[in-house]
Design a protein around this motif. Sequence first.
Motif, PDB file in Angstrom:
ATOM      1  N   GLY A  83       0.823  -1.207   0.000  1.00 31.03           N
ATOM      2  CA  GLY A  83       0.000   0.000   0.000  1.00 31.03           C
ATOM      3  C   GLY A  83       0.854   1.254   0.000  1.00 31.03           C
ATOM      4  O   GLY A  83       1.971   1.272  -0.536  1.00 31.03           O
ATOM      5  N   PRO A  84       0.367   2.340   0.614  1.00 27.98           N
ATOM      6  CA  PRO A  84       1.122   3.603   0.649  1.00 27.98           C
ATOM      7  C   PRO A  84       2.511   3.451   1.264  1.00 27.98           C
ATOM      8  O   PRO A  84       3.465   4.079   0.816  1.00 27.98           O
ATOM      9  CB  PRO A  84       0.238   4.518   1.500  1.00 27.98           C
ATOM     10  N   LEU A  85       2.629   2.604   2.293  1.00 25.89           N
ATOM     11  CA  LEU A  85       3.932   2.439   2.935  1.00 25.89           C
ATOM     12  C   LEU A  85       4.941   1.804   1.982  1.00 25.89           C
ATOM     13  O   LEU A  85       6.131   2.098   2.036  1.00 25.89           O
ATOM     14  CB  LEU A  85       3.793   1.575   4.193  1.00 25.89           C
ATOM     15  N   GLY A  86       4.461   0.917   1.112  1.00 32.59           N
ATOM     16  CA  GLY A  86       5.342   0.253   0.162  1.00 32.59           C
ATOM     17  C   GLY A  86       5.880   1.175  -0.918  1.00 32.59           C
ATOM     18  O   GLY A  86       6.831   0.826  -1.624  1.00 32.59           O
ATOM     19  N   GLN A  87       5.269   2.345  -1.067  1.00 32.77           N
ATOM     20  CA  GLN A  87       5.718   3.309  -2.064  1.00 32.77           C
ATOM     21  C   GLN A  87       6.800   4.246  -1.515  1.00 32.77           C
ATOM     22  O   GLN A  87       7.342   5.071  -2.260  1.00 32.77           O
ATOM     23  CB  GLN A  87       4.533   4.165  -2.538  1.00 32.77           C
ATOM     24  N   LEU A  88       7.119   4.112  -0.231  1.00 32.35           N
ATOM     25  CA  LEU A  88       8.074   5.013   0.408  1.00 32.35           C
ATOM     26  C   LEU A  88       9.383   4.281   0.705  1.00 32.35           C
ATOM     27  O   LEU A  88       9.406   3.059   0.856  1.00 32.35           O
ATOM     28  CB  LEU A  88       7.480   5.563   1.710  1.00 32.35           C
ATOM     29  N   GLN A  89      10.465   5.035   0.800  1.00 33.67           N
ATOM     30  CA  GLN A  89      11.773   4.467   1.103  1.00 33.67           C
ATOM     31  C   GLN A  89      11.852   4.160   2.592  1.00 33.67           C
ATOM     32  O   GLN A  89      12.045   5.050   3.415  1.00 33.67           O
ATOM     33  CB  GLN A  89      12.874   5.449   0.708  1.00 33.67           C
ATOM     34  N   ALA A  90      11.682   2.891   2.927  1.00 31.49           N
ATOM     35  CA  ALA A  90      11.665   2.482   4.332  1.00 31.49           C
ATOM     36  C   ALA A  90      13.080   2.191   4.833  1.00 31.49           C
ATOM     37  O   ALA A  90      13.987   1.912   4.052  1.00 31.49           O
ATOM     38  CB  ALA A  90      10.785   1.251   4.506  1.00 31.49           C
ATOM     39  N   ARG A  91      13.221   2.245   6.157  1.00 33.15           N
ATOM     40  CA  ARG A  91      14.491   1.891   6.791  1.00 33.15           C
ATOM     41  C   ARG A  91      14.214   0.998   8.000  1.00 33.15           C
ATOM     42  O   ARG A  91      13.207   1.158   8.674  1.00 33.15           O
ATOM     43  CB  ARG A  91      15.252   3.143   7.238  1.00 33.15           C
ATOM     44  N   GLU A  92      15.154   0.066   8.249  1.00 34.10           N
ATOM     45  CA  GLU A  92      15.049  -0.751   9.447  1.00 34.10           C
ATOM     46  C   GLU A  92      15.638   0.021  10.628  1.00 34.10           C
ATOM     47  O   GLU A  92      16.436   0.933  10.461  1.00 34.10           O
ATOM     48  CB  GLU A  92      15.804  -2.075   9.268  1.00 34.10           C
ATOM     49  N   ALA A  93      15.235  -0.384  11.836  1.00 34.61           N
ATOM     50  CA  ALA A  93      15.686   0.311  13.048  1.00 34.61           C
ATOM     51  C   ALA A  93      17.021  -0.239  13.532  1.00 34.61           C
ATOM     52  O   ALA A  93      17.183  -0.600  14.702  1.00 34.61           O
ATOM     53  CB  ALA A  93      14.623   0.197  14.141  1.00 34.61           C
ATOM     54  N   SER A  94      17.998  -0.286  12.635  1.00 33.09           N
ATOM     55  CA  SER A  94      19.351  -0.701  13.000  1.00 33.09           C
ATOM     56  C   SER A  94      20.210   0.540  13.206  1.00 33.09           C
ATOM     57  O   SER A  94      19.829   1.655  12.822  1.00 33.09           O
ATOM     58  CB  SER A  94      19.951  -1.571  11.887  1.00 33.09           C
ATOM     59  N   GLU A  95      21.380   0.368  13.788  1.00 34.17           N
ATOM     60  CA  GLU A  95      22.223   1.522  14.099  1.00 34.17           C
ATOM     61  C   GLU A  95      22.597   2.302  12.842  1.00 34.17           C
ATOM     62  O   GLU A  95      22.476   3.537  12.799  1.00 34.17           O
ATOM     63  CB  GLU A  95      23.496   1.079  14.824  1.00 34.17           C
ATOM     64  N   ASP A  96      23.038   1.617  11.797  1.00 39.80           N
ATOM     65  CA  ASP A  96      23.482   2.332  10.600  1.00 39.80           C
ATOM     66  C   ASP A  96      22.321   2.991   9.862  1.00 39.80           C
ATOM     67  O   ASP A  96      22.449   4.110   9.341  1.00 39.80           O
ATOM     68  CB  ASP A  96      24.236   1.391   9.657  1.00 39.80           C
ATOM     69  N   LYS A  97      21.136   2.343   9.856  1.00 40.32           N
ATOM     70  CA  LYS A  97      19.988   2.922   9.151  1.00 40.32           C
ATOM     71  C   LYS A  97      19.424   4.122   9.927  1.00 40.32           C
ATOM     72  O   LYS A  97      19.003   5.119   9.323  1.00 40.32           O
ATOM     73  CB  LYS A  97      18.908   1.864   8.951  1.00 40.32           C
ATOM     74  N   ILE A  98      19.408   4.052  11.248  1.00 34.95           N
ATOM     75  CA  ILE A  98      18.927   5.192  12.030  1.00 34.95           C
ATOM     76  C   ILE A  98      19.933   6.342  11.953  1.00 34.95           C
ATOM     77  O   ILE A  98      19.541   7.516  11.913  1.00 34.95           O
ATOM     78  CB  ILE A  98      18.652   4.782  13.488  1.00 34.95           C
ATOM     79  N   ARG A  99      21.213   6.026  11.897  1.00 33.03           N
ATOM     80  CA  ARG A  99      22.222   7.080  11.700  1.00 33.03           C
ATOM     81  C   ARG A  99      21.954   7.820  10.386  1.00 33.03           C
ATOM     82  O   ARG A  99      21.980   9.056  10.334  1.00 33.03           O
ATOM     83  CB  ARG A  99      23.629   6.481  11.686  1.00 33.03           C
TER      84      ARG A  99
END
Length: 211
Positions: free
Chosen positions: A102-118
Amino acid sequence: FLSWSGTRSRKAAEAFYHWLPDVLQNVRPWMSSEDICSGAGWNQQIRTALNESNFGIVFVTRDNRESVWLMFEAGAIAKHVEDSRVVPLIVDQELTPPMLTGPLGQLQAREASEDKIRRLVHDINFVSGYQLTDDRVDRCFNANWERLSKLLDELPPPSGDTPELDQTAMLAQILNLLRSEQRKAKSPTSAFLKSASAEEAARKRLKLHLH
């Protein structure tokens, strides 16, 4: 603007709400459970917050990834904020960006890991009114990461089933995005999308998502 739905998602958003200003001192997060006063009109408060925000984070878990409210709020954020500044943050380790629909799949998501949150923090700093240098952002992040990591580790256990990745649907979604980008660019090479190489390019993108 921090969007959440469900207990685990709310706790993650609250952790981020209190942690982020210690890393980016010029940033003031907004979250409904923290910033709407008792008896206030929540609809107007949310609308005002959306109008004043230039970045949105949607906290996604297994049990809320198909939440009607979360989809609605993500869509509302996207209408007020450029799409590149609305980020689904995946809280549960079992979820990956290709599993969002849905709408969330159209956005650039990130996992809550240290490098992705950085990386996310650097993105927020980039659009803030007063930017810190990259070195300073990294120093502040390093000084405060352990506290956020501990809070995320102490979240209530996840609930809901882990979705299976539909590779056929994912491939179709990537092809649609490729076609959309070609139409936007009005490129004379749009015939590329009609060739077998388009499918091969999409498969390579899917493979990158999976690994």
